[in-house]
Design an enzyme around this catalytic site. Structure first.
Site, PDB file in Angstrom:
ATOM      1  N   TRP A   1       4.381   8.759   1.340  1.00 48.63           N
ATOM      2  CA  TRP A   1       4.868   8.666   2.718  1.00 48.63           C
ATOM      3  C   TRP A   1       5.942   9.736   2.929  1.00 48.63           C
ATOM      4  O   TRP A   1       6.850   9.875   2.109  1.00 48.63           O
ATOM      5  CB  TRP A   1       5.448   7.276   2.935  1.00 48.63           C
TER       6      TRP A   1
ATOM      7  N   ASP B   1       7.434  -0.018  -3.388  1.00 48.16           N
ATOM      8  CA  ASP B   1       7.520  -0.020  -1.927  1.00 48.16           C
ATOM      9  C   ASP B   1       6.354  -0.879  -1.445  1.00 48.16           C
ATOM     10  O   ASP B   1       5.196  -0.507  -1.627  1.00 48.16           O
ATOM     11  CB  ASP B   1       7.415   1.411  -1.381  1.00 48.16           C
TER      12      ASP B   1
ATOM     13  N   LYS C   1       4.295  -4.074   9.627  1.00 50.73           N
ATOM     14  CA  LYS C   1       2.849  -4.121   9.850  1.00 50.73           C
ATOM     15  C   LYS C   1       2.313  -5.543   9.758  1.00 50.73           C
ATOM     16  O   LYS C   1       1.574  -5.981  10.625  1.00 50.73           O
ATOM     17  CB  LYS C   1       2.119  -3.258   8.805  1.00 50.73           C
TER      18      LYS C   1
END
Lengths: 425, 453
Positions: B181, B262, B298
């Site tokens: 990311w 993560d 999300k």
């Protein structure tokens, strides 16, 4: 504190330089051996202690969160109404990195004026921030990145977290005289001397109104003199405005210091917070603005502020910002808000008067000339400790009293306790 | 992002020095740059003294968030936003979960106050989030070995951990996957934690370069931090298999590295909260000390409310207490205390059996839609592409994203010719794709793949 951190750092690096423990021992020891317990936050720790106290007489005049006359937290009517309008219907998409445009627009009007030419000319670089703390931190990081040789001049005393913020941003700090313990007022001469003696082009942190923790503010005339001297010295003024509307009850009046500086042509920075004046404490809503030369520069500076925010939290939280835009964007709700702010400010001013009257009746020599949510009682740490241990009264050890925690129900008890621990001194 | 940060640093000259020449003050102090403007009532002299910020250049647009901005500006009807990873319905509308609306209405009815949270966040949220991750009743929780702090979604939680690393492990490096990311590098750069990459994505197979990954982790200096994506790797969508996770855990332990997970997609990858936490739980079983950053952006659709957590699993309750106190010390000068709204929503949803069940169902639905659309895209590609190229990598990938294997020029073609907005690394967000648009997208991919180099 810096020394402790240095020691920890040194011992950790020595550890990594030594030969590593063998695998077998790894499972029994910890990576975190060198991590010491952090000291309790001097402000937020007070409330923790208060909550743990079972005494029915306990009083919390520690943290600066408004309480009504029953000592209960308050959610403003305008806020409840705004929430009703937005609950369950809003989208939750990411805000832009700079936050809610609408909320920032309304917020700038509060600080710079509804008809501010700077807003019309788009000369203000502004981003939604994580309340006042986040705004100060973004500015400190921005200052570090783009004026790396600069320092920040911080008043003595100030909100303790100011020191943490500029320290973690690695901007060296200097102090300037502010509070005069003998008069319990402003050390104006000391302040002006320090401003004069600071190298040209220094950065100064100013409390726009309702100085925290003393409650002592410069008069309008003094602000004008400060501004003139700043001009002569080409200093940069960064205003922390956490109490607009809350100090006098009138937001325009509370922004006077800022307006004076703007009139005098300074390019300033401002941190604004809705924690107190809209009661949105836990929502973390605020705004950082920097007045620039022109629109182009404002766009550039804003892009860099966003660049600092992105690796800290990506984009700011939505809910509080929506509440603010809903209220300030609706004339009726805005007018309700102004009424409610005045009620809160008036209650505090009223309590301050009552406390002073009660103390005077008891024969206390202390004086109470101050404004806003806080005042510096002049109590020593030892006297504060006595208030806590003998009377279950909680406040920060610097003697700061949060007037918001004073009610008609406890003001007599408080006055009596203060008098008891100070009458012999 | 890293290179742009370095160049910014070098252009920050002392503004006063640059502008000494520009400022020409007249003898009586009058400034030739003085402009007078009339405001409503007050005539102001606006002295245009040179700004301290003269030397500041425009920051580059964020490579991910900038895509949405470009998409918004595009007027073409066929445009498709496959940029940022935010879930969209089949109608390509943003989606607020029903269970979230329910929770918000409940909170409104209850009239919850807006007091400051403690620095570490909402206790009910911290409890819920650790239990979701490790499983309620897990030994690390029962024995109080996890330091959990509410953070500003994934970004904020990662940043807190990075600051802790910088403070207590000076000189230690973080290894991040190549690619990862985009904001990971920014976070470690701004926290001043050195980082390097471990091999991860293999463009030849459009799969995992497992051997390269293991080699690079082995090579790293002992006691390095290894950043791992718990599930649904962003941007590739390529996850290690369960067997591969075991090997990764072996080599991490062997080298005394500290794993740093993560977890931004728990529940969103497979549809199952437990399944998606398998990698993290494997490491917990091993008795390792490690970090886990979580996000509810999300899986609960709470993007804008910035709700997540940093968890540090320690070998003792005492260590966890101390670590937690130091994390608080880092948070206080950043934002004092975290925002309450998102935390309350999570705590309410997880704390109520009915709502929790509803959440799981909605999450399965979202993950299910993505799996279905992924299949449809694959089918469209296979039926339309006559070159015999193997598109099965699309089905092997998991989660919101897919690495198409397109290079920058090809990705540009996607945008410029087909109005398909994606990030330049070839990543598309399937969450932004509808069944109806699969064929169009397949055409675009095939064209970009074969006709552009």
């Amino acid at each position: 504190m810096a020394m402790m951190a240095m020691t920890i750092r040194n011992s950790a690096s020595r550890r990594t330089m030594m030969s590593r423990p063998i695998f077998g021992s790894r499972s029994m020891s910890s990576w975190w051996k060198n991590v010491e317990p952090a000291p309790k936050d001097p402000i937020l720790g007070v409330t923790e202690a208060f909550l743990a106290d079972p005494s029915p007489d306990k009083v919390n005049v520690g943290v600066g969160a408004y309480r009504d006359d029953n000592g209960k937290p308050v959610v403003l009517d305008c806020v409840r109404e705004a929430e009703r309008r937005i609950a369950g219907t809003s989208f939750m998409e990411y805000l832009p990195m700079g936050g809610s445009v609408k909320m920032v627009e309304e917020t700038l009007k509060l600080a710079y004026g509804d008809n501010s030419q700077f807003i019309k000319d788009k000369r203000i670089a502004a981003v939604q921030s994580l309340s006042g703390t986040g705004a100060c931190r973004l500015f400190a990081d921005f200052q570090k990145r783009f004026c790396p040789a600069s320092q920040i001049y911080i008043p003595v005393p100030t909100w303790s977290n100011h020191h943490n913020i500029w320290r973690d941003a690695q901007v060296p700090q200097k102090t300037y005289h502010y509070y005069h313990p003998e008069t319990k007022g402003l050390d104006f001469k000391g302040l002006m001397d320090d401003v004069k003696n600071a190298p040209e082009g220094s950065f100064f942190l100013l409390h726009a109104c309702a100085h925290n923790p003393t409650g002592v503010d410069p008069t309008e005339e003094q602000w004008r003199e400060i501004s003139q001297l700043f001009k002569a010295k080409k200093h940069f003024a960064f205003f922390d405005m956490a109490y607009q509307g809350f100090a006098s009850g009138d937001p325009a009046r509370d922004a006077k210091s800022i307006r004076i500086f703007l009139e005098d042509g300074h390019h300033i920075g401002i941190s604004q917070s809705y924690a107190k004046n809209m009661g949105l404490y836990g929502q973390r809503v605020g705004c950082l603005s920097v007045l620039c030369e022109d629109e182009k520069q404002a766009v550039t500076v804003k892009s860099q502020l966003q660049q600092l925010a992105r690796p800290m939290y990506s984009n700011p939280p939505l809910h509080g910002a929506q509440i603010v835009s809903t209220i300030l964007g609706d004339p009726e709700l805005k007018s309700l808000w102004l009424k409610e702010v005045k009620i809160m400010a008036d209650r505090i001013i009223g309590m301050r008067t009552t406390l002073r009257d009660s103390l005077e009746k008891l024969g206390s020599p202390l004086s109470w000339e101050h404004i806003g949510m806080f005042c510096y009682s002049g109590l020593t740490p030892e006297q504060v400790d006595r208030l806590t241990s003998e009377y279950h009264i909680y406040m920060t050890r610097n003697g700061r009293i949060s007037m918001a925690g004073v009610t008609t129900g406890n003001v007599g008890y408080l006055a009596n306790a203060i008098h008891e621990v100070t009458k012999s001194s | 992002m890293a290179s742009s940060m370095l160049s910014l640093g070098s252009t920050s000259l002392l503004p006063r020095e640059i502008n000494k020449d520009k400022l020409k003050l007249g003898p009586s102090g009058s400034n030739p740059f003085l402009r007078t403007k009339s405001l409503s009532r007050v005539t102001m002299s606006v002295s245009v003294k040179p700004s301290r910020f003269e030397g500041i250049t425009m920051a580059p647009p964020d490579p991910i968030l900038g895509v949405s901005e470009a998409f918004k500006a595009d007027t073409n009807e066929l445009k498709l936003n496959l940029g940022v990873g935010a879930y969209r319905t089949e109608e390509l509308q943003p989606y607020v979960l029903n269970v979230v609306k329910k929770a918000e209405n409940l909170m409104l009815e209850r009239g919850d106050n807006k007091e400051y949270l403690p620095i570490e966040g909402l206790a009910a949220f911290n409890k819920a989030t650790a239990e979701l991750l490790f499983g309620a009743g897990h030994p690390v929780i029962k024995e109080q070995k996890v330091a959990t702090i509410q953070g500003l979604s994934g970004t904020g939680s990662l940043r807190l951990a990075a600051a802790l690393i910088e403070r207590y492990f000076p000189g230690a490096k973080v290894l991040i996957s190549a690619p990862t990311w985009g904001n990971h590098k920014n976070i470690f750069n701004d926290a001043k934690v050195p980082w390097s990459e471990y091999r991860y994505y293999d463009p030849k197979t459009i799969g995992l370069d497992f051997e390269g990954m293991i080699e690079d982790i082995k090579e790293a200096p002992e006691g390095s931090f290894i950043l791992l994506h718990g599930c649904a790797h962003n941007p590739t969508g390529i996850d290690p298999t369960p067997e591969q996770w075991v090997k990764i855990a072996d080599v991490v332990q062997e080298k005394n590295h500290i794993p740093f997970f993560d977890v931004a997609y728990q529940g969103f990858a497979s549809g199952s909260l437990d399944e998606d936490a398998a990698s993290v739980r494997l490491f917990a079983e091993r008795g390792m000390e490690f970090f886990v950053a979580q996000s509810y952006s999300k899986n609960l659709g709470l993007y804008a409310e910035r709700i997540g957590a940093i968890n540090v699993v320690c070998s003792s309750a005492d260590a966890a207490t101390r670590v937690k106190s130091q994390l608080k010390r880092i948070a206080r000068p950043m934002y004092s205390n975290p925002p309450v709204h998102g935390a309350r929503i999570v705590a309410n949803v997880v704390g109520d059996a009915t709502m929790f069940g509803e959440w799981k169902a909605e999450m399965e639905m979202m993950a299910g839609r993505i799996k279905t659309v992924r299949q449809r895209l694959y089918d469209s590609l296979v039926s339309k592409d006559k070159s015999g190229k193997d598109w099965s990598f699309i089905l092997k990938q998991i989660g919101m994203f897919s690495f198409t294997g397109l290079n920058k020029a090809q990705s540009d073609n996607m945008t410029n010719k087909w109005h398909v907005y994606m990030t330049k690394d070839g990543r598309i967000s399937l969450a932004g794709l509808s069944m109806a648009k699969c064929e169009y997208l397949a055409d675009a991919i095939i064209d970009s793949c074969h006709n552009v180099s």
